[in-house]
Design a protein around this motif. Structure first.
Motif, short mmCIF file in Angstrom:
data_model
loop_
_atom_site.label_atom_id
_atom_site.label_comp_id
_atom_site.label_asym_id
_atom_site.label_seq_id
_atom_site.Cartn_x
_atom_site.Cartn_y
_atom_site.Cartn_z
N LEU A 1 1.74 16.01 -18.77
CA LEU A 1 0.42 15.14 -18.52
C LEU A 1 0.71 13.81 -19.33
N GLU A 2 1.13 13.50 -20.45
CA GLU A 2 1.53 12.50 -21.12
C GLU A 2 2.46 11.70 -20.31
N TRP B 1 0.86 10.40 -17.14
CA TRP B 1 -0.20 9.39 -17.79
C TRP B 1 0.43 7.75 -17.92
N LEU C 1 1.32 12.41 -9.26
CA LEU C 1 0.64 13.97 -9.32
C LEU C 1 1.64 14.87 -9.55
N LEU D 1 1.50 7.09 -6.50
CA LEU D 1 0.59 8.12 -6.85
C LEU D 1 0.82 9.45 -6.60
N HIS E 1 1.30 19.47 -22.12
CA HIS E 1 1.07 18.29 -22.88
C HIS E 1 1.89 17.09 -22.43
N ARG F 1 1.25 20.51 -16.11
CA ARG F 1 -0.06 20.65 -17.05
C ARG F 1 0.20 20.80 -18.38
N GLU G 1 2.24 1.84 -3.34
CA GLU G 1 1.14 2.56 -4.13
C GLU G 1 1.03 3.91 -3.88
N SER H 1 0.89 1.44 -12.20
CA SER H 1 -0.24 0.51 -11.72
C SER H 1 -0.23 -0.88 -12.28
N VAL H 2 0.22 -0.99 -13.22
CA VAL H 2 0.36 -2.47 -13.89
C VAL H 2 1.32 -3.17 -12.99
N ILE I 1 2.54 -2.36 -10.10
CA ILE I 1 2.03 -2.41 -8.73
C ILE I 1 1.02 -3.54 -8.70
N ALA I 2 0.13 -3.97 -9.47
CA ALA I 2 -0.94 -4.83 -9.72
C ALA I 2 -0.12 -6.29 -9.62
N VAL J 1 0.90 -1.27 0.13
CA VAL J 1 0.03 0.04 -0.01
C VAL J 1 0.96 1.25 0.04
N PHE K 1 1.67 6.44 -14.72
CA PHE K 1 0.65 6.16 -14.09
C PHE K 1 0.25 4.70 -14.44
N ILE K 2 -0.02 4.48 -15.90
CA ILE K 2 -0.40 3.11 -16.19
C ILE K 2 0.52 1.96 -15.98
#
Lengths: 479, 220
Positions: A150-151, A154, A139, A135, A147, A145, A131, A161-162, A164-165, A128, A157-158
């Protein structure tokens, strides 16, 4: 319940994160951020004097003590750097005060999450914490902010997250493997209990679990086939975050991996995690070294250098044995200090020149001599020139492997040399080429940068005996 | 445990794998979201059933989170985002549907072989559960790599995460399951907000006609 030092290093960042989220005024909050980071660092030093007892949730042993002190120290120096860096960002209008309040709160939340991951005695809690750390950094990477930012956020993040999963799936499998031996409930996730009983676990299940954990946490370490998020996240976020990502967060993920490696080492029938780690480490080194040549963005270039060094560290821990483990720990410490110092320099350089493109920066030794030579010193350290600290640790890694696996040593050394060439090729132009870009004097915070570099330089010549005995103990612990 | 209880648990976990396959061949975004809502509902039923047969009341919380948050709120929110931003309704696949399905079947076979081989000691319920859960995780990864569209990648990730919740509930007596499912829900909420911000940004950029041309040029 009394709060001991272990609780305090969690509580200080957590409380200050809440405070920083409420308080207005960036001058005040930047100072408060520094104070909180200093308090956490001092508390972590007290761990050497009074050892708090470990419980079912929190744990302190020789291994995480090293990581905690390193994390809180670099966290503190980065907060000092961050204060002056942020001041400039406000003046140029890249960040607004509202974003800054958020930024400082996130900085302390990140420190909290990393400390929690390091002291957690529960593999679920550790997960946890990693994770939460992911996160908060997502952020912060996206805070500009633009382009690209943010990319990058993103993508980070993806992929994060994978990773972490997959790590969670591995954690569940470890629990499944432990259940027949340890029984149901909380004990099945307490790390100290798991290690004590690991010899009785089902080896096949443990093997599969480790593969998932290696892929999962390996994504966060930035190992080669799973590294894709790392260069973007480092290049697009604010520089203090690049420094903390490279210097600390990669270490925290590595720490999680080392814990599970220790568990596997207890079980004689399980696969040796070494060869897997050695392979991934070597692939990372070679891959990152080759990628260094074609970088056009200076922060991105040093991000690839981080992949290379994490590869070396994972390689060293994968080889195992007390000398290689010692070398791995030393290299990790040196890399954290050097890489964050480099990012401190690069951050100010990018601010002065108004760009991160290597082609638009030139002649730094003429226009901004202190920053320029600071960066030069950092680069000399990071490529492993003697007599600086990284030379020492790389030398130990190479020599400890040489008798056991000369071929692997050859590949490793090749990678290091290719990386050296790549970095010098690019940095040479930045340093000594014709002066380019703006040459306004920098309002930089030189103290954190030169403190780190001084420590690295000192470590190359003389290691204090306390450090040596400490690292030797940990190296034995790692097996 | 009676064999009927086992059979129902088996049926529900198997249905989750089936729902993952249904996600794999959808080529319209709305249909994809509807199937995902089904996926989350099956998960909620499966978790509730596990809560009943394991006599573990805290798992009902996890089931409730799955039902309310994942089966209702998230699909509805994504529906609205798609409608309001006018994102392409069709999903572009990297490889053909037939090939994707074959790969999916291969992954399920792989996870069966791996999980059943390494867990002879575990009880039958947990074994089957883990094997199905790994299938769902791998199918989720497959969805993520075979889709170009950001929303469908996120649906892939969410189905992957459902597989993890299934695995965690199947591991009898595992602590922190509720906490982990809450942590994942927060993660997913972030993703959805992320899509929102990201897509708005992209739309502002593509107001520029030249950018639009370049966009077309890349696609065709």
């Amino acid at each position: 319940m009394t709060i001991d030092a272990l609780g305090a290093i969690l509580l200080i960042p957590a409380v200050s994160a809440a405070l920083l989220a409420i308080l207005p005024g960036y001058l005040l909050t930047a100072k408060l951020n520094v104070v909180a980071a200093l308090a956490t660092f001092l508390t972590s030093l007290s761990l050497f004097v009074i050892e708090p007892t470990s419980g079912q949730y929190l744990l302190l042993d020789d291994l995480n003590k090293v990581f905690i002190v390193l994390t809180t120290f670099v966290g503190f120096t980065t907060s000092v750097f961050s204060a002056s860096y942020i001041h400039h960002e406000i003046e140029t209008g890249r960040l607004t005060p509202a974003f800054l309040r958020f930024y400082h709160a996130m900085y302390q939340t990140l420190m909290f999450a990393m400390n929690l991951a390091l002291v957690a005695n529960n593999i679920g809690l550790m997960w946890v914490a990693v994770e939460v750390a992911t996160l908060t950094t997502v952020l912060m990477v996206g805070i500009y902010r633009t382009h690209e930012a943010l990319e990058a956020a993103w993508k980070y993040f993806i992929l994060g997250s994978v990773g972490i999963a997959l790590a969670l799936f591995g954690t569940i499998l470890v629990y499944m493997a432990a259940r027949p031996a340890v029984g149901e409930g909380l004990d099945g996730m307490v790390w100290t209990v798991l290690v004590r009983h690991a010899a009785a676990f089902d080896p096949a299940l443990l093997n599969v679990a480790f593969v998932f954990l290696l892929l999962g946490y390996g994504t966060k370490v930035g190992l080669a086939p799973l590294h894709a998020w790392l260069p973007d996240a480092h290049a697009e976020g604010p520089t203090p975050i690049s420094a903390v990502l490279s210097g600390l967060l990669l270490n925290v993920a590595l720490y999680a991996l080392l814990r599970f490696k220790m568990m596997l080492a207890v079980n004689a029938a399980a696969i040796a995690p070494g060869p897997l780690m050695v392979t991934m480490g070597l692939i990372s080194v070679i891959f990152a070294a080759l990628m260094l040549y074609r970088r056009r963005d200076i922060k991105r270039m040093f991000a690839y250098s981080s992949i290379e060094h994490m590869g070396i560290i994972v390689f060293a821990f994968g080889m195992g044995g007390s000398l290689a483990n010692f070398a791995g720990l030393l290299h990790m410490t040196m890399h954290s200090l050097t890489k964050s110092a480099i990012f401190f320099a690069v951050g100010h350089i990018a601010q002065v020149k108004g760009t991160q493109k290597i082609a638009d920066i030139g002649g730094l030794t003429v226009t901004n001599p202190v920053l320029g030579w600071g960066l030069m010193l950092g680069v000399m350290a990071i490529v492993g020139l003697p007599p600086l600290g990284i030379f020492m640790s790389e030398f130990l890694v190479v020599s400890s492997t040489f008798t056991r696996a000369p071929w692997l040593t050859a590949i490793l050394v090749l990678g290091i040399i290719i990386a050296l060439g790549g970095l010098f090729l690019r940095v040479g132009v930045v340093m000594f080429g014709a002066p380019k870009g703006k040459s306004a004097p920098a309002e930089a915070s030189y103290v954190p940068m030169f403190t780190h570099l001084a420590l690295v330089a000192m470590a190359g010549i003389y290691l204090p005996p306390v450090l040596v005995t400490g690292f030797t103990n940990v190296a034995k612990l790692l097996g | 445990m009676s064999s009927l209880q086992f059979d129902i648990a088996h049926l529900l976990a198997g249905s989750l794998v089936l729902a993952s396959f249904m996600l794999l061949y959808q080529d319209r975004l709305y249909a994809l979201l509807n199937v995902y809502a089904l996926h989350a509902t099956v998960l909620a039923l499966s978790v509730a059933w596990q809560a009943y047969i394991q006599a573990a009341p805290h798992l009902y919380v996890t089931a409730l989170i799955a039902l309310v948050f994942k089966a209702i709120i998230i699909p509805v929110a994504l529906h609205r985002i798609i409608r309001r931003l006018g994102i392409h309704r069709e999903i572009e696949n990297v490889i053909g549907v037939g090939l994707t399905m074959m790969a999916g079947i291969g992954l399920v076979a792989l996870s069966m072989v791996v999980m059943l081989r390494v867990t002879p000691g575990a009880d039958a319920l947990a074994r089957e559960d883990l094997a199905f859960a790994l299938s769902v995780v791998l199918l989720g990864l497959l969805i993520m790599v075979t889709r170009r569209n950001a929303v469908s990648q996120v649906v892939g990730f969410m189905s992957l995460e459902n597989g993890l919740v299934l695995a965690a509930t199947g591991a009898k007596g595992m602590p922190l399951v509720v906490e982990i499912s809450v942590a994942f829900s927060v993660l997913i909420a972030f993703i959805v907000i992320g899509i929102f911000l990201f897509r708005i940004r992209e739309r502002f950029d593509s107001v520029d006609v030249q950018a639009l041309d370049r966009f077309r040029g890349e696609r065709r």
